[in-house]
Design an enzyme around this catalytic site. Structure first.
Site, PDB file in Angstrom:
ATOM      1  N   ASP A  13       0.878  -1.275  -0.025  1.00 20.29           N
ATOM      2  CA  ASP A  13       0.020   0.038   0.006  1.00 20.29           C
ATOM      3  C   ASP A  13       0.816   1.092  -0.135  1.00 20.29           C
ATOM      4  OD1 ASP A  13      -2.273  -1.657   0.278  1.00 20.29           O
ATOM      5  OD2 ASP A  13      -1.800  -1.723   2.571  1.00 20.29           O
ATOM      6  N   HIS A  41      -4.205  -2.084  -6.001  1.00 19.93           N
ATOM      7  CA  HIS A  41      -3.956  -0.519  -6.299  1.00 19.93           C
ATOM      8  C   HIS A  41      -4.958   0.262  -6.566  1.00 19.93           C
ATOM      9  CE1 HIS A  41       0.305  -1.769  -6.922  1.00 19.93           C
ATOM     10  NE2 HIS A  41      -0.143  -2.659  -7.923  1.00 19.93           N
TER      11      HIS A  41
END
Ligand code: GDP
Length: 427
Positions: A13, A41
């Site tokens: 992340d 994503h």
């Protein structure tokens, strides 16, 4: 430079998606080389805000060839859903711009179930799995009890393999988990339903990559998660089941002998983590809520709130080393603009000792963070497009982290949009 990997330095992340999205226009081919749909994503561009779980981020560039590599595990149903969602917002997906490796592993509905059953069995000792069946799929791959994507073109072979696998798999479903057996026909129907949609995209990606590199095309390798989640070098067993390391990129893409020219390590201006496992200096209460809210730190795939803390130097330095990053992209600098002072974890206290290197996993439960505090900048920096546009304190923070990492901080992002990026040298 020709072959570039974009990888995560910490727990995932980090904002890799936006960096791939930004850089992809300079590359002819974008390859995902590991993982499944357990992470995602989020990319914000002219198509709006889209979460990608399986499809490489180069899909938004019409001229880019996107490859889902040999090292991936792919849930057919979820890939079809993702393709449909992207097509709906106007993204063009064709067998010309999306190619799936025939050697990638199929994640089946029973893998999802097994993931869930195992987490239930573990009760409070659960790993915090996203329950997408990723660990069981990789487990089966190494047990040599998996179906590869290419089997979809060989029905008899597929049926025979599935029969053998289910005979074995049902032993554990019934005896270990006390759950109903997996139904053969139902599983075959599922494979047919989604397999038929995906068949035009499945190919020998090694050939595609070979031809592309021989023609001097530039290849971008895209990882999921970060170095500290690597199955071998990460905080095992709280890792992913694959290798998000740049060194694995050629192997997991389809061309094992390929060399990387450049590795861009993506890291955040603070630290986050999803799932269980040690997380040194984890914030709680109001302090955590503030950082989580400011950064929108909720899982792209699961919506789970992420665990947060300030920038952890030993953890990131270890990640930089594992990735052999040649340059870094610092993301989300704007998120910490609210801080009066910016704490940074500079070391770990273990008994009387101060560790500056990231220690072996079991020791992580015993250490306490050591902090240093830098001045905050307390102003909106989201419009900065040059390094000099940043307030002095923000510049100093970046330079401090660059020095600590020992690798040039080439990109700095100050907002989620594609253009909210400072490039310190030409890309
Ligand atoms: P990835 O898996 O490494 O790509 O990371 P995620 O997509 O899960 O998380 C990145 C999130 O942060 C996404 O929602 C991005 O839109 C957002 N993001 C990326 N860069 C920035 C930035 O510089 N500032 C802000 N505020 N958000 C950003």
């Amino acid at each position: 430079m020709a072959n570039t990997a974009i990888v995560g330095i910490a727990f995932g992340d980090e904002g890799k998606g936006r960096m791939v999205d930004y850089l992809a226009e300079d590359y002819d081919v974008v390859v995902r080389y590991q993982g499944g749909n357990n992470a995602g994503h989020t990319v914000i561009n002219e198509f709006g805000k889209n979460a990608l779980h399986l499809i490489p981020s180069g899909i938004f560039n019409p001229d880019t060839v996107n490859i889902m590599g040999t090292g991936m595990v792919i849930d057919l149903e979820s890939l079809v859903e993702e393709m449909e969602a992207l097509k709906k917002v106007g993204v063009s997906i064709t067998p010309e711009n999306l190619k799936i490796s025939e050697r990638a592993i199929i994640v089946l509905p029973y893998h999802r179930l097994q993931d869930q059953y195992e987490e239930e069995r573990l009760k409070d000792k659960a790993y915090g799995s996203t329950k997408r069946g990723i660990a069981p799929s990789y487990g089966d791959k190494y047990m040599k009890k998996s179906l590869q994507m290419g089997y979809l073109f060989h029905q008899d072979y597929l049926e025979e393999q599935l029969g053998l696998i289910l005979e074995w798999k049902n032993c554990s479903f019934e005896a270990t988990y006390h759950k109903p057996a997996i139904e053969y026909q139902q599983t075959l129907d599922w494979l047919k339903k989604y397999g038929d949609i995906l068949k035009p995209y499945i190919t020998d990606v090694s050939k595609v990559l070979e031809e592309a590199t021989l023609a001097g095309k530039k290849v971008l390798f895209e990882a999921q998660l970060g170095a500290l989640r690597d199955i071998t070098y990460g905080i095992y067993p709280y890792t992913s089941s694959s290798s998000p390391l740049a060194a694995f990129a050629p192997v997991g893409s389809g061309l094992p002998g390929l060399e990387l020219d450049r590795t861009v390590g993506v890291l955040k201006a603070y630290t986050t983590c999803v799932g269980d496992g040690p997380f040194v200096g984890e914030l709680d209460g109001e302090e955590a809520d503030k950082l989580r809210e400011a950064g929108g730190e909720y899982g792209a795939s699961t919506g789970r709130p992420r665990r947060v803390t300030y920038f952890d130097i030993p953890a990131h330095r270890y990640g930089v080393k594992l990735q052999a990053a040649t340059e870094l992209a610092l993301t989300k600098l704007d998120v910490i603009s609210y801080l009066e002072e910016v704490p940074v974890i500079t070391g770990y206290k273990l008994g009387d000792e101060i560790l500056t290197e990231f220690p072996y996993t079991p020791l992580l439960d015993e250490v306490e963070p050591v902090y240093e505090t830098l001045p905050g900048w307390k102003q909106d920096i989201s419009h900065a497009r040059k390094f000099e546009d940043l307030p002095q304190e923000a510049q100093d923070y970046v330079l401090y982290l660059e020095e600590a990492m020992g690798v040039p901080m080439r990109y700095i992002s100050v907002g989620p949009e594609r253009e909210a990026l400072i490039v310190r040298e030409s890309k």
